[in-house]
Structure formats: structure tokens, C-alpha cells
Scaffold this motif. Structure first.
Motif, PDB file in Angstrom:
ATOM      1  N   ILE A  23      32.336 -31.326 -91.228  1.00 54.73           N
ATOM      2  CA  ILE A  23      32.295 -32.282 -92.266  1.00 54.73           C
ATOM      3  C   ILE A  23      31.110 -33.209 -91.860  1.00 54.73           C
ATOM      4  N   ALA A  24      30.450 -33.531 -92.910  1.00 52.42           N
ATOM      5  CA  ALA A  24      29.027 -34.121 -93.023  1.00 52.42           C
ATOM      6  C   ALA A  24      29.166 -35.594 -93.172  1.00 52.42           C
ATOM      7  N   VAL A  25      28.089 -36.339 -92.973  1.00 57.07           N
ATOM      8  CA  VAL A  25      28.327 -37.672 -93.118  1.00 57.07           C
ATOM      9  C   VAL A  25      27.729 -38.142 -94.784  1.00 57.07           C
ATOM     10  N   SER A  26      27.319 -37.252 -95.328  1.00 53.38           N
ATOM     11  CA  SER A  26      26.946 -37.785 -96.604  1.00 53.38           C
ATOM     12  C   SER A  26      26.805 -36.224 -97.507  1.00 53.38           C
ATOM     13  N   GLN A  27      26.703 -36.593 -98.735  1.00 52.82           N
ATOM     14  CA  GLN A  27      26.643 -35.306 -99.832  1.00 52.82           C
ATOM     15  C   GLN A  27      25.143 -34.965 -99.503  1.00 52.82           C
ATOM     16  N   LEU A  28      24.257 -35.563 -99.256  1.00 53.33           N
ATOM     17  CA  LEU A  28      22.866 -34.990 -98.795  1.00 53.33           C
ATOM     18  C   LEU A  28      22.757 -34.072 -97.894  1.00 53.33           C
ATOM     19  N   VAL A  29      23.690 -34.381 -96.555  1.00 50.18           N
ATOM     20  CA  VAL A  29      23.750 -33.545 -95.511  1.00 50.18           C
ATOM     21  C   VAL A  29      24.484 -32.196 -95.909  1.00 50.18           C
ATOM     22  N   SER A 148      23.245 -49.184 -92.798  1.00 46.82           N
ATOM     23  CA  SER A 148      22.691 -50.774 -92.968  1.00 46.82           C
ATOM     24  C   SER A 148      22.587 -50.836 -94.420  1.00 46.82           C
ATOM     25  N   VAL A 149      22.565 -49.862 -95.215  1.00 50.18           N
ATOM     26  CA  VAL A 149      22.495 -50.037 -96.813  1.00 50.18           C
ATOM     27  C   VAL A 149      23.835 -50.181 -97.199  1.00 50.18           C
ATOM     28  N   THR A 150      25.106 -49.618 -96.930  1.00 44.48           N
ATOM     29  CA  THR A 150      26.203 -50.210 -97.559  1.00 44.48           C
ATOM     30  C   THR A 150      26.447 -51.667 -96.969  1.00 44.48           C
ATOM     31  N   GLU A 151      25.946 -52.030 -95.587  1.00 37.91           N
ATOM     32  CA  GLU A 151      26.380 -53.337 -95.054  1.00 37.91           C
ATOM     33  C   GLU A 151      25.401 -54.432 -96.176  1.00 37.91           C
ATOM     34  N   ALA A 152      24.272 -53.875 -96.530  1.00 35.30           N
ATOM     35  CA  ALA A 152      23.599 -55.008 -97.407  1.00 35.30           C
ATOM     36  C   ALA A 152      24.026 -55.080 -98.479  1.00 35.30           C
ATOM     37  N   MET A 153      24.662 -54.132 -99.089  1.00 38.78           N
ATOM     38  CA  MET A 153      25.507 -53.955-100.324  1.00 38.78           C
ATOM     39  C   MET A 153      26.656 -54.836-100.463  1.00 38.78           C
ATOM     40  N   ALA A 154      27.377 -54.815 -99.165  1.00 36.21           N
ATOM     41  CA  ALA A 154      28.637 -55.662 -98.809  1.00 36.21           C
ATOM     42  C   ALA A 154      28.137 -57.076 -98.965  1.00 36.21           C
ATOM     43  N   ALA A 155      27.244 -57.408 -98.551  1.00 36.41           N
ATOM     44  CA  ALA A 155      26.549 -58.685 -98.519  1.00 36.41           C
ATOM     45  C   ALA A 155      26.050 -59.236 -99.718  1.00 36.41           C
ATOM     46  N   GLY A 156      26.156 -58.148-100.746  1.00 36.96           N
ATOM     47  CA  GLY A 156      25.732 -58.708-101.942  1.00 36.96           C
ATOM     48  C   GLY A 156      24.256 -58.497-102.405  1.00 36.96           C
ATOM     49  N   LEU A 157      23.447 -57.605-101.646  1.00 31.42           N
ATOM     50  CA  LEU A 157      21.963 -57.354-101.740  1.00 31.42           C
ATOM     51  C   LEU A 157      22.055 -56.041-102.478  1.00 31.42           C
ATOM     52  N   PRO A 158      21.405 -55.820-103.836  1.00 35.70           N
ATOM     53  CA  PRO A 158      21.190 -54.669-104.240  1.00 35.70           C
ATOM     54  C   PRO A 158      20.185 -53.804-103.553  1.00 35.70           C
ATOM     55  N   ALA A 159      20.231 -52.689-103.436  1.00 37.65           N
ATOM     56  CA  ALA A 159      19.570 -51.713-102.412  1.00 37.65           C
ATOM     57  C   ALA A 159      18.699 -50.729-103.223  1.00 37.65           C
ATOM     58  N   ILE A 160      17.443 -50.554-102.786  1.00 31.99           N
ATOM     59  CA  ILE A 160      16.640 -49.500-103.300  1.00 31.99           C
ATOM     60  C   ILE A 160      16.425 -48.563-101.941  1.00 31.99           C
ATOM     61  N   VAL A 161      16.804 -47.307-102.389  1.00 33.24           N
ATOM     62  CA  VAL A 161      16.743 -46.328-101.350  1.00 33.24           C
ATOM     63  C   VAL A 161      15.868 -45.221-101.780  1.00 33.24           C
ATOM     64  N   THR A 162      15.539 -44.348-100.809  1.00 35.00           N
ATOM     65  CA  THR A 162      15.009 -42.854-101.476  1.00 35.00           C
ATOM     66  C   THR A 162      16.147 -41.825-101.724  1.00 35.00           C
ATOM     67  N   GLU A 163      15.638 -40.814-102.361  1.00 34.27           N
ATOM     68  CA  GLU A 163      16.374 -39.814-102.481  1.00 34.27           C
ATOM     69  C   GLU A 163      16.694 -38.976-101.345  1.00 34.27           C
ATOM     70  N   THR A 164      16.143 -39.142-100.295  1.00 33.08           N
ATOM     71  CA  THR A 164      16.351 -38.564 -99.030  1.00 33.08           C
ATOM     72  C   THR A 164      17.272 -39.265 -97.981  1.00 33.08           C
ATOM     73  N   THR A 165      17.951 -40.319 -98.540  1.00 38.05           N
ATOM     74  CA  THR A 165      18.832 -41.150 -97.940  1.00 38.05           C
ATOM     75  C   THR A 165      20.307 -40.805 -98.342  1.00 38.05           C
ATOM     76  N   GLU A 169      24.387 -42.154-102.596  1.00 34.82           N
ATOM     77  CA  GLU A 169      25.480 -41.667-103.055  1.00 34.82           C
ATOM     78  C   GLU A 169      26.460 -43.120-103.446  1.00 34.82           C
ATOM     79  N   ALA A 170      25.852 -44.055-102.854  1.00 34.11           N
ATOM     80  CA  ALA A 170      26.676 -45.256-103.131  1.00 34.11           C
ATOM     81  C   ALA A 170      25.668 -46.095-103.835  1.00 34.11           C
ATOM     82  N   VAL A 171      24.409 -46.292-103.718  1.00 29.97           N
ATOM     83  CA  VAL A 171      23.350 -47.059-104.389  1.00 29.97           C
ATOM     84  C   VAL A 171      23.348 -46.617-106.037  1.00 29.97           C
ATOM     85  N   LYS A 172      23.421 -45.123-106.253  1.00 29.06           N
ATOM     86  CA  LYS A 172      23.280 -45.003-107.379  1.00 29.06           C
ATOM     87  C   LYS A 172      24.708 -45.025-108.588  1.00 29.06           C
TER      88      LYS A 172
END
Length: 238
Positions: A23-29, A148-165, A169-172
Motif C-alpha cells: 500500500i503506497a502513499v500516493s498514486q505516483l508511488v 504540507s501540500v494538503t495542510e496548506a490547501m486546508a488553510a485555503g492556500l491554492p498549491a502549485i506542485v510538480t508532477e513528481t509530487t 492527486e489533490a492539487v489537480k
């Protein structure tokens, strides 16, 4: 043989001899693991947001009208912070007042030689930092997920991430344009595009980010893990 290669070989040996499913931590993995181990059942479940932070993050009111980006995390090479810092002058060419705050330990103070960049180091209150920002940027070369990405999103901050993050899957789900190649020019291009948005557009993305981040609660992710575990067991038993 390098230390990293030795670790990789040991891990491969362990998985091949003692592991029946993963069981991986993301679709990427999980995508990588399915290629690496095509005969092994693989699923994925993302990490949840810390319960102790959830209520505080929901109260944040980020400065969406500002041109201030932030990053939160340790100063490790795979996080790609140097890519963002080295290319920040290109953001300032278009947005001279743009600021970048780097929160977390092990970041070199030399980053502050770049105009507009501030190294905060460890902070006692992450919520205060997120309250001051208008954008979160995670420029990782590779990162299995990055809570940290989903935490920032929970704070209402839009996030820009790389496709290797993995958290892409949440940002898109907010905006697929916010997922970019791990290249300085591409990251800068999207940061500049975001800073050109009207506040009402940023607010829409902010609200969408909160909604998506709410799906990463402890309860939902524990339930997802239980389902994934049972699915793996079923595959092994079949």
C-alpha cells in the motif's frame, strides 16, 4: 556501490522475499511499484492531515490579494527548494513585489541573497505563516506525497506542485494547471500566472482547495487504508 544504491538493493530484496502486497502513499508511488513489481498487488492511500492542526487550519484567512508564496518542509535536495529560489528573480521580473517565505529547518541562509526570499527556519505557529501567504509552492524533484501540500490547501492556500509530487492527486482536482514539470521555467510560469489572477479567481481556488483537503481527514484515510488492506488480502488469497 553507493549507500543509496545499497539501500535500494536491500529494499528490493526484502520486497521480493517477504512482501506479498503493498500500500503506497500516493498514486505516483503505486504507479512506480506496479511497473517495478508487476506480479504483486499494489494499492495506495494518502496520509491524513494531523487532527491537531485541522481545526486551526480551517480558521485561517490567507492574504489572497498579496503576491506572497510559501514553502514548508526540511531543506533536502529532493524537495527542490533551490530550484524555486534560483528562479525567483524571474518571478520578480514580472511581479517586483513578489515574496517567497521558506519555512523549515536545514535551509541555507544564503537563499536570502536572492531578492524577495526570506528563510524563516522553524516556526512555532505554522498557521500564522500560512495566514500571511497567498500561494503555496512545492517544487520537489521527487516527493512521495508531502502532507504540507494538503495542510496548506486546508488553510485555503491554492498549491502549485510538480508532477513528481504525490500530492498532485489533490492539487489537480482544484486546477490541473497547478501541476507542472519539475523545471524552474515551468514553475515560474505558473507562479506568475497565478499572481496575475484577480482576487475573486484566487478565492474560488482557495475555497476549492479547502474542500479537497477536507477529504484527507484521519477518519477518511483510516477507512481508505482498511479498504485497501482488505483488497490486497483478497488478491493474495485468490
Amino acid at each position: 556501490m553507493s549507500t543509496y544504491r545499497r539501500i535500494e538493493c536491500n529494499l528490493e530484496s526484502f520486497l521480493a522475499n517477504y512482501c506479498d502486497g503493498m500500500i503506497a502513499v500516493s498514486q505516483l508511488v503505486s504507479d512506480y511499484l506496479r511497473i517495478k513489481y508487476p506480479n504483486m498487488p499494489v494499492s495506495h492511500v494518502a496520509p491524513h492531515i494531523d487532527e491537531n492542526l485541522t481545526s486551526e487550519l480551517s480558521k485561517t484567512r490567507p492574504q489572497l490579494e498579496a503576491k506572497k508564496a510559501t514553502f514548508v518542509g526540511f531543506g533536502r535536495d529532493h524537495k527542490g527548494v533551490d530550484i524555486l529560489v534560483n528562479n525567483w528573480p524571474k518571478v520578480r521580473e514580472i511581479h517586483p513585489s513578489a515574496e517567497l517565505s521558506i519555512v523549515g529547518q536545514k535551509h541555507p541562509s544564503s537563499y536570502e541573497q536572492v531578492p524577495g526570499v526570506k528563510v524563516k527556519g522553524y516556526v512555532d505557529d505554522l498557521v500564522d505563516e500560512l495566514n500571511e501567504a497567498s500561494l503555496y509552492v512545492h517544487p520537489a524533484r521527487i516527493d512521495p506525497f508531502a502532507v504540507s501540500v494538503t495542510e496548506a490547501m486546508a488553510a485555503g492556500l491554492p498549491a502549485i506542485v510538480t508532477e513528481t509530487t504525490g500530492a498532485k492527486e489533490a492539487v489537480k482536482q482544484v486546477n490541473s494547471d497547478f501541476v507542472v514539470q519539475p523545471i524552474g521555467a515551468k514553475i515560474v510560469e505558473e507562479v506568475n500566472r497565478y499572481f496575475e489572477l484577480e482576487v475573486n479567481e484566487r478565492t474560488t481556488f482557495s475555497n476549492q482547495s479547502r474542500t479537497i483537503a477536507n477529504c484527507y481527514s484521519k477518519e477518511s484515510q483510516c477507512n481508505a487504508f482498511f479498504d485497501a488492506y482488505n483488497e490486497i488480502i483478497s488478491c493474495i488469497s485468490a
